[in-house]
Design a protein around this motif. Structure first.
Motif, PDB file in Angstrom:
ATOM      1  N   SER A 236      51.747  48.819  43.871  1.00 22.94           N
ATOM      2  CA  SER A 236      52.226  48.838  45.259  1.00 22.94           C
ATOM      3  C   SER A 236      51.086  48.733  46.265  1.00 22.94           C
ATOM      4  O   SER A 236      51.315  48.339  47.415  1.00 22.94           O
ATOM      5  CB  SER A 236      53.023  50.121  45.515  1.00 22.94           C
ATOM      6  OG  SER A 236      52.217  51.269  45.267  1.00 22.94           O
ATOM      7  N   LYS A 237      49.865  49.078  45.857  1.00 20.13           N
ATOM      8  CA  LYS A 237      48.734  49.005  46.779  1.00 20.13           C
ATOM      9  C   LYS A 237      48.140  47.598  46.897  1.00 20.13           C
ATOM     10  O   LYS A 237      47.185  47.396  47.636  1.00 20.13           O
ATOM     11  CB  LYS A 237      47.640  49.984  46.343  1.00 20.13           C
ATOM     12  CG  LYS A 237      48.036  51.456  46.467  1.00 20.13           C
ATOM     13  CD  LYS A 237      46.873  52.369  46.105  1.00 20.13           C
ATOM     14  CE  LYS A 237      47.264  53.835  46.274  1.00 20.13           C
ATOM     15  NZ  LYS A 237      46.144  54.762  45.930  1.00 20.13           N
ATOM     16  N   SER A 238      48.684  46.649  46.169  1.00 20.28           N
ATOM     17  CA  SER A 238      48.121  45.290  46.182  1.00 20.28           C
ATOM     18  C   SER A 238      48.669  44.425  47.309  1.00 20.28           C
ATOM     19  O   SER A 238      48.199  43.291  47.493  1.00 20.28           O
ATOM     20  CB  SER A 238      48.412  44.595  44.846  1.00 20.28           C
ATOM     21  OG  SER A 238      49.807  44.431  44.650  1.00 20.28           O
ATOM     22  N   PHE A 239      49.662  44.901  48.056  1.00 20.26           N
ATOM     23  CA  PHE A 239      50.217  44.084  49.146  1.00 20.26           C
ATOM     24  C   PHE A 239      49.123  43.767  50.165  1.00 20.26           C
ATOM     25  O   PHE A 239      48.363  44.644  50.570  1.00 20.26           O
ATOM     26  CB  PHE A 239      51.379  44.808  49.824  1.00 20.26           C
ATOM     27  CG  PHE A 239      52.600  44.910  48.957  1.00 20.26           C
ATOM     28  CD1 PHE A 239      53.322  43.784  48.609  1.00 20.26           C
ATOM     29  CD2 PHE A 239      53.032  46.140  48.474  1.00 20.26           C
ATOM     30  CE1 PHE A 239      54.452  43.875  47.812  1.00 20.26           C
ATOM     31  CE2 PHE A 239      54.160  46.244  47.676  1.00 20.26           C
ATOM     32  CZ  PHE A 239      54.867  45.097  47.337  1.00 20.26           C
ATOM     33  N   GLY A 240      49.066  42.505  50.563  1.00 18.36           N
ATOM     34  CA  GLY A 240      48.027  42.041  51.474  1.00 18.36           C
ATOM     35  C   GLY A 240      46.907  41.313  50.767  1.00 18.36           C
ATOM     36  O   GLY A 240      46.086  40.647  51.410  1.00 18.36           O
ATOM     37  N   ASP A 241      46.864  41.404  49.446  1.00 15.05           N
ATOM     38  CA  ASP A 241      45.841  40.688  48.689  1.00 15.05           C
ATOM     39  C   ASP A 241      46.238  39.212  48.599  1.00 15.05           C
ATOM     40  O   ASP A 241      47.411  38.862  48.714  1.00 15.05           O
ATOM     41  CB  ASP A 241      45.705  41.304  47.295  1.00 15.05           C
ATOM     42  CG  ASP A 241      44.381  40.920  46.632  1.00 15.05           C
ATOM     43  OD1 ASP A 241      43.551  40.268  47.297  1.00 15.05           O
ATOM     44  OD2 ASP A 241      44.183  41.286  45.456  1.00 15.05           O
ATOM     45  N   TYR A 242      45.268  38.364  48.343  1.00 15.04           N
ATOM     46  CA  TYR A 242      45.535  36.927  48.277  1.00 15.04           C
ATOM     47  C   TYR A 242      44.420  36.228  47.513  1.00 15.04           C
ATOM     48  O   TYR A 242      43.338  36.780  47.297  1.00 15.04           O
ATOM     49  CB  TYR A 242      45.631  36.321  49.687  1.00 15.04           C
ATOM     50  CG  TYR A 242      44.324  36.337  50.442  1.00 15.04           C
ATOM     51  CD1 TYR A 242      43.407  35.290  50.336  1.00 15.04           C
ATOM     52  CD2 TYR A 242      43.983  37.414  51.263  1.00 15.04           C
ATOM     53  CE1 TYR A 242      42.198  35.322  51.013  1.00 15.04           C
ATOM     54  CE2 TYR A 242      42.774  37.447  51.942  1.00 15.04           C
ATOM     55  CZ  TYR A 242      41.887  36.393  51.814  1.00 15.04           C
ATOM     56  OH  TYR A 242      40.692  36.431  52.481  1.00 15.04           O
ATOM     57  N   PHE A 243      44.698  34.995  47.106  1.00 14.35           N
ATOM     58  CA  PHE A 243      43.650  34.099  46.611  1.00 14.35           C
ATOM     59  C   PHE A 243      44.100  32.666  46.869  1.00 14.35           C
ATOM     60  O   PHE A 243      45.288  32.367  46.992  1.00 14.35           O
ATOM     61  CB  PHE A 243      43.351  34.325  45.123  1.00 14.35           C
ATOM     62  CG  PHE A 243      44.428  33.858  44.180  1.00 14.35           C
ATOM     63  CD1 PHE A 243      44.421  32.580  43.646  1.00 14.35           C
ATOM     64  CD2 PHE A 243      45.456  34.719  43.814  1.00 14.35           C
ATOM     65  CE1 PHE A 243      45.408  32.161  42.768  1.00 14.35           C
ATOM     66  CE2 PHE A 243      46.447  34.317  42.937  1.00 14.35           C
ATOM     67  CZ  PHE A 243      46.421  33.030  42.415  1.00 14.35           C
ATOM     68  N   THR A 244      43.110  31.778  46.980  1.00 12.13           N
ATOM     69  CA  THR A 244      43.362  30.371  47.284  1.00 12.13           C
ATOM     70  C   THR A 244      42.700  29.494  46.229  1.00 12.13           C
ATOM     71  O   THR A 244      41.531  29.700  45.884  1.00 12.13           O
ATOM     72  CB  THR A 244      42.824  29.990  48.668  1.00 12.13           C
ATOM     73  OG1 THR A 244      43.511  30.758  49.665  1.00 12.13           O
ATOM     74  CG2 THR A 244      43.027  28.513  48.958  1.00 12.13           C
ATOM     75  N   VAL A 245      43.443  28.521  45.731  1.00  9.66           N
ATOM     76  CA  VAL A 245      42.891  27.496  44.848  1.00  9.66           C
ATOM     77  C   VAL A 245      42.561  26.295  45.731  1.00  9.66           C
ATOM     78  O   VAL A 245      43.452  25.589  46.201  1.00  9.66           O
ATOM     79  CB  VAL A 245      43.886  27.097  43.747  1.00  9.66           C
ATOM     80  CG1 VAL A 245      43.265  26.071  42.809  1.00  9.66           C
ATOM     81  CG2 VAL A 245      44.340  28.327  42.965  1.00  9.66           C
ATOM     82  N   ASN A 246      41.285  26.082  45.981  1.00  5.39           N
ATOM     83  CA  ASN A 246      40.867  24.999  46.869  1.00  5.39           C
ATOM     84  C   ASN A 246      41.043  23.642  46.200  1.00  5.39           C
ATOM     85  O   ASN A 246      41.009  23.524  44.970  1.00  5.39           O
ATOM     86  CB  ASN A 246      39.406  25.178  47.273  1.00  5.39           C
ATOM     87  CG  ASN A 246      39.241  26.193  48.383  1.00  5.39           C
ATOM     88  OD1 ASN A 246      40.084  26.310  49.272  1.00  5.39           O
ATOM     89  ND2 ASN A 246      38.161  26.967  48.339  1.00  5.39           N
TER      90      ASN A 246
END
Length: 562
Positions: free
Chosen positions: A117-127
């Motif tokens: 539940s603490k992971s909300f707001g995380d992200y990653f991008t595949v360029n």
């Protein structure tokens, strides 16, 4: 004084056990502290022999191995000078384009803890690692440079001049990779299965040779001595795709006076009969349900077809369509070799195309033709993430998705490009439409539960730029040409990797002049499992091996005539 070994033996023989090296090490350390305290106390009172404290050899080896493993993990650095392939919220999880994972090296995933539940707001991008789509063939370096003998154009296939001129008017001069491979095989009469990434020009890869051969066939003397018959049937999964293929085919057939007609879903038997009242068309584009109705009412016969095309095969061979497709194939005489496509009593040439190539296709086709004679053409980048499209994954709470969507649409409004917003259900499309109306966002909706009359023209208005935002289900992810789309938003994360590939394929298509991007909202734990597989494939630069459809295996033929 007792040595440490005696204390250790006493400890282990007293019935106490340790489940890990860490507990064992803690116990030994406590014993060491006790022995050192005794040594210091004795040193202040008397002078004694030096005390040697021994640690069991097995424990030393275990501690050294643990230290080596810890140092080895810390030495793995996925960041190199140059462009980044993966950009994460945590910079330590970034990965450079120049870094290659070892065969047995486990990638460090940004999405590893996304079920928490603490992971909300995380992200990653595949360029994007390429500026040009991988299915684009080589071009002359300068527009003014004359094409060399090695440069392949549509003239190289020796197609009819009218076809080449019609393509040139739309600035289509050079074939894509799938067109380069498929067109010669179809011209030579082979049955073909062509699987290539979305947006690679598969429609033209079969339309061009089919129209060329139909025109030559109709120009022959023996053709004028028999009753007109349908030359080609193109089977597609949706009415929208049928309208799109029909418009492309009409533009290519107009110079030859050939007719193209459509039989789509949502039409009654009367409308279907009206389609054939003026005679059989040269090319018929149909959806499975409507074509089955036409066959049952004897509106057409497919025994003398020249071509039978299955477009978007991974969808049409899915359990929802496969029974109808098998029924349609049973009305068709499919050739087993190029020789059977020529002369009197010829059989139909089979062409199957799709953006994914799941198992089970051969099992179904084996009922109507020799599978061993089919030429299979696969793209090298089949089932890979598109290297020319930027793809972002955002872990977000369900109640925050609407705000994130509104922010993304605000950014897209600045350049006036098209945006596709995908949802998993028709009810979500309708609800989201009401929300965007309240926010003043102009849009249109497209979902399968709409009446056919209402769906007609919705996608066409989006293509023409009358509106820039289209809310839709996966009905818009299969085959539809969306060259003006710059952003795809997965408001609901797709339910399979196949759906993700098709949705992401709405950007970065052949002929598109703009860069594309995909934004995916990840909310549920079951979404995270798919995201982790996608991230692993991106970091390894490997294909999505899980891309497959649950094809129903054909039922065994009843050998008992009774």
């Amino acid at each position: 004084m007792l040595s440490l070994r005696i204390g250790y033996n006493a400890l282990t023989t007293s019935g106490q056990t340790f489940s890990s090296a860490n507990k064992l090490r803690a116990a030994v350390c406590s014993l060491c502290d006790f022995e050192f305290a005794k040594v210091r106390a004795m040193a202040t009172t008397t002078t004694t022999q030096p005390v040697v404290i021994r640690i069991p050899r097995r424990m030393q080896i275990q501690m050294e191995n643990d230290d080596m493993k810890r140092k080895r993990v810390q030495k793995v650095n996925t960041v190199r000078p140059g462009k980044l392939l993966i950009v994460s919220k945590n910079p330590k999880l970034n990965q450079s384009v120049g870094h290659a994972l070892g065969k047995f090296e486990q990638p460090l995933l940004t999405s590893k803890g996304w079920k928490h539940s603490k992971s909300f707001g995380d992200y990653f991008t595949v360029n994007n690692t390429k500026d040009v789509a991988p299915f684009i063939t080589e071009r002359p370096q300068e527009e003014k440079e004359e094409a060399t003998s090695k440069t392949v154009t549509f003239k190289s296939f020796k197609l009819l001049p009218e076809i080449v001129e019609a393509l040139a008017r739309d600035n289509i001069i050079y074939p894509t990779t799938i067109q380069l491979k498929a067109i010669p095989k179809i011209l030579h009469g082979h049955n073909v299965i062509a699987a290539a990434e979305t947006g690679s020009g598969k429609t033209l890869s079969y339309l061009l040779p089919i129209i060329h051969k139909l025109k030559e066939e109709r120009a022959a003397e023996e053709y004028s001595q028999r009753e007109p018959q349908i030359g080609c049937v193109i089977l597609v999964p949706s009415r929208e795709l049928a309208d799109q293929v029909t418009s492309v085919a009409k533009a290519l057939c107009n110079p030859f006076g050939m007719t193209v007609k459509t039989v789509g879903g949502g039409r009654g038997v009367g409308a279907i009969k009206q389609t054939f009242r003026s005679g059989p068309p040269d090319i018929l584009v149909a959806t499975p349900g409507a074509l089955c109705k036409a066959l049952r009412r004897h509106c057409l016969h497919m025994s003398e077809l020249t071509f039978f095309v299955v477009d978007e095969a991974d969808t049409l061979f899915d359990p929802s369509f496969v029974e109808m497709v098998e029924d349609i194939l049973s009305h068709t005489q499919v050739a087993s070799s190029p020789l059977e496509t020529k002369g009197p009593g010829r059989k139909a040439q089979l062409v199957v195309v799709g953006a994914t190539f799941p198992g089970g296709v051969e099992d179904i086709l084996s009922q109507v033709t020799d599978v061993g004679s089919i030429v299979t053409i696969k793209s090298q980048m089949l089932h890979f993430l598109m290297p020319h499209v930027k793809q972002t994954f955002l872990k977000v709470k369900g109640e925050d998705k609407l705000l994130e969507l509104r922010q993304a649409l605000k950014v897209a409004e600045q350049d006036g490009s098209g945006v596709l917003v995908f949802c998993n259900g028709s009810s979500t499309v309708n609800w989201l439409g009401y929300m965007l109306e309240d926010l003043g966002v102009r849009h249109v909706r497209l979902q399968g539960e709409m009446p056919a009359a209402l769906r007609a023209g919705i996608f066409r208005s989006f293509q023409k730029g009358l509106v820039n935002v289209l809310l839709c289900t996966d009905i818009a992810s299969r085959g539809l040409d969306t060259q003006r789309v710059k952003l795809v938003i997965n408001y609901d994360f797709p339910e399979s990797h196949t759906d993700y590939i098709h949705r992401a394929g709405r950007v970065g298509r052949a002929g598109s002049s703009m860069d594309g991007a995909v934004l995916s909202f990840v909310t549920h734990p079951w979404d995270v499992e798919l995201v982790q597989m996608i991230e692993t494939a991106a970091r390894r630069r490997s294909s999505l091996a899980e891309v497959k459809s649950a094809f129903r295996k054909p039922a065994p033929k009843n050998m008992n005539s009774n």
